[in-house]
Structure formats: C-alpha cells, structure tokens
Design an enzyme around this catalytic site. Structure first.
Site, mmCIF file in Angstrom:
data_model
loop_
_atom_site.group_PDB
_atom_site.id
_atom_site.type_symbol
_atom_site.label_atom_id
_atom_site.label_comp_id
_atom_site.label_asym_id
_atom_site.label_seq_id
_atom_site.Cartn_x
_atom_site.Cartn_y
_atom_site.Cartn_z
ATOM 1 N N GLY A 47 -40.440 15.422 -91.885
ATOM 2 C CA GLY A 47 -41.287 16.428 -91.256
ATOM 3 C C GLY A 47 -40.704 17.781 -91.596
ATOM 4 N N GLU A 48 -40.485 18.587 -90.599
ATOM 5 C CA GLU A 48 -39.877 19.903 -90.807
ATOM 6 C C GLU A 48 -38.617 19.939 -89.956
ATOM 7 O OE1 GLU A 48 -39.105 23.457 -92.256
ATOM 8 O OE2 GLU A 48 -39.161 23.168 -90.085
ATOM 9 N N SER A 49 -37.460 19.970 -90.639
ATOM 10 C CA SER A 49 -36.207 19.763 -89.905
ATOM 11 C C SER A 49 -35.938 20.866 -88.876
ATOM 12 C CB SER A 49 -35.034 19.614 -90.866
ATOM 13 O OG SER A 49 -34.969 20.698 -91.752
ATOM 14 N N CYS A 79 -35.684 12.103 -95.172
ATOM 15 C CA CYS A 79 -36.061 13.463 -95.546
ATOM 16 C C CYS A 79 -35.581 14.477 -94.504
ATOM 17 C CB CYS A 79 -37.564 13.516 -95.806
ATOM 18 S SG CYS A 79 -37.989 14.856 -96.913
ATOM 19 N N ARG A 106 -31.734 21.891 -98.537
ATOM 20 C CA ARG A 106 -33.152 21.734 -98.188
ATOM 21 C C ARG A 106 -34.044 22.179 -99.345
ATOM 22 N NH1 ARG A 106 -34.625 24.803 -92.981
ATOM 23 N NH2 ARG A 106 -36.546 23.645 -93.266
ATOM 24 N N ILE A 135 -41.188 14.549 -100.899
ATOM 25 C CA ILE A 135 -42.047 15.664 -100.493
ATOM 26 C C ILE A 135 -41.163 16.809 -99.991
ATOM 27 C CG2 ILE A 135 -43.931 16.402 -98.965
ATOM 28 C CD1 ILE A 135 -44.706 13.386 -98.754
ATOM 29 N N ARG A 136 -41.120 17.873 -100.738
ATOM 30 C CA ARG A 136 -40.224 19.009 -100.415
ATOM 31 C C ARG A 136 -38.868 18.474 -99.934
ATOM 32 N NH1 ARG A 136 -41.092 22.849 -96.864
ATOM 33 N NH2 ARG A 136 -42.329 21.569 -95.486
ATOM 34 N N HIS A 172 -39.422 9.220 -98.633
ATOM 35 C CA HIS A 172 -40.189 8.728 -97.473
ATOM 36 C C HIS A 172 -40.523 7.242 -97.598
ATOM 37 C CE1 HIS A 172 -41.327 12.502 -95.374
ATOM 38 N NE2 HIS A 172 -41.080 13.032 -96.551
ATOM 39 N N GLU A 174 -41.465 5.308 -95.444
ATOM 40 C CA GLU A 174 -42.555 4.952 -94.507
ATOM 41 C C GLU A 174 -43.927 5.243 -95.101
ATOM 42 O OE1 GLU A 174 -40.790 7.583 -94.494
ATOM 43 O OE2 GLU A 174 -41.878 9.309 -93.681
HETATM 44 N N1 GLN Z 1 -38.600 20.429 -96.404
HETATM 45 C C1 GLN Z 1 -38.435 19.811 -95.125
HETATM 46 C C2 GLN Z 1 -37.257 20.435 -94.377
HETATM 47 O O1 GLN Z 1 -36.465 21.118 -94.932
HETATM 48 C C3 GLN Z 1 -38.243 18.313 -95.262
HETATM 49 C C4 GLN Z 1 -39.463 17.707 -95.899
HETATM 50 C C5 GLN Z 1 -39.793 16.324 -95.455
HETATM 51 O O2 GLN Z 1 -39.278 15.802 -94.468
HETATM 52 N N2 GLN Z 1 -40.737 15.754 -96.154
HETATM 53 O O3 GLN Z 1 -37.131 20.216 -93.235
#
Ligand code: GLN
Length: 197
Positions: A47-49, A79, A106, A135-136, A172, A174
């Site tokens: 997600g977004e840490s 992630c 990150r 993903i990112r 990921h 999942e």
């Molecule tokens: N870019 C996100 C972060 O720095 C991590 C991306 C992800 O969990 N798919 O939190």
C-alpha cells in the site's frame, strides 16, 4: 488451523485475507492493538507505507506490534509492509518498526509507470519460478547478518528475505493466484524460529 491477522489500515489487505483463507487459515483484519490477541502471526500488506505507518501510530498499534515481532511473532511484510519492518529506510519519515536488519529504498525502481512483472526463481518455494508483481516497489540495499536472501532479480538485487520469524518481499504475492509464498509463511508460523537482531 492458524489464526493470522492482516493489518487492514490501508492497501491490499483483502487479497491477503482471501489467499490465507484459501489455504485453510483463519484470517482476520486487524486495526486495533487488542485485535492482536490470540493471533499466530500477522501480514503487513502493500500500500503506502507512510499512510499505513501514520495510521498504525494513530491506532496505537506500533509499540505493541514492535514488541511482539521482536519477541518472535511471525510476520509477512509485502512491499510497503517490507518498508515498515526494515531498520533503515531511504526516503521515509520514520514510521518503520525497525525489527529486521535490512536497509531499503522506497520507490527504488521508479514511478507507477515503471512497475513491472517478472518470473522469479525462489528456491525455497520449489523449482517453478514465481510470477512477481512489482508496483512502485522498494529495493533492499543493505542486508544485515542473519538475513537469508530468498530471491534476487537477474541483476542480483535481493527482493525477498527472511530472518527467523520475519519474511519480506518487495513484490506482491497476494496479487497472483500462486499461493506458495503464503504457504511458506504458514510453515514459518509453525517453525517458531526467532530473528536475532
Ligand atoms: N511505494 C510504496 C511506499 O513507499 C510501496 C508500494 C507498494 O506497497 N506497492 O510505501
């Protein structure tokens, strides 16, 4: 049947719950510290840490989770989840639990458009490569002692690792139908090994 919590503050938690249930585990969403009671392990999803970290602090789950994991509570971080477990993070604002001796960067592979998928050899999961979705994604840049690297990209960048009760992946697991990474985690839950940090 193990009872596994999935941190459900933000990100891809529903997908983890579905896979764990498919594997016969009881999977429950966790938002509050008291919901950690009676669990056999936890997943911190992608997600977004920064968002997940802020919410963890807001709900007062950070100190309890840190203490539990440091004492051997099994955890799978994918992630953003990996970022939240690392001891050093480049490009963050200090929400990580710091329970695993790795340094991560990150968004190290670029922006959303630079997300990619690759068939990755992961020997502990068997011969068949694992279709890994990035993903990112964060990159593991430093590996401490006692860290077992589980997978590397063709350029040797480590992208999955384990230290006793802690397993992390840049990608990921999942988001594919391959359940082997979660099966590996459920085995680790039974192992009762502990990361020495
Ligand atoms: N870019 C996100 C972060 O720095 C991590 C991306 C992800 O969990 N798919 O939190």
């Amino acid at each position: 049947m193990p009872k596994i919590g999935v941190l459900a503050l933000q990100g891809a938690f529903i997908e983890h719950i579905k896979i764990l249930e498919q594997l016969g585990a009881e999977a429950v969403p966790v938002r509050l510290p008291e919901e950690l009671e009676g669990l056999d392990g936890i997943v911190i999803p992608g997600g977004e840490s920064t968002t997940i970290g802020k919410l963890m602090q807001g709900w007062n789950i950070t100190p309890v989770l840190k203490e539990l994991i440091s004492n051997g509570f099994p955890v799978l971080g994918t992630c953003a989840g990996m970022i939240l477990l690392a001891s050093q993070v480049t490009g963050t604002n200090g929400y990580s639990l710091g329970v695993m001796d790795i340094g991560v960067k990150r968004n190290a592979f670029g922006r959303q458009v630079d997300s990619f998928e690759v068939d990755l050899p992961i020997p502990v999961l068997g011969e068949e490569p694992f279709h890994a979705v990035f993903i990112r994604a964060p990159r593991i840049e430093n590996i401490g002692t006692d860290i077992q690297v589980l997978a590397k990209l063709p350029d040797e960048t480590p992208v999955a690792a384990r230290c006793g009760n802690i397993v992390v992946a840049s990608f990921h697991p999942e988001l594919t139908s391959d359940t082997r990474m979660h099966t590996y985690f459920l085995r680790l839950v039974e192992d009762r090994e502990k990361c020495k940090k």
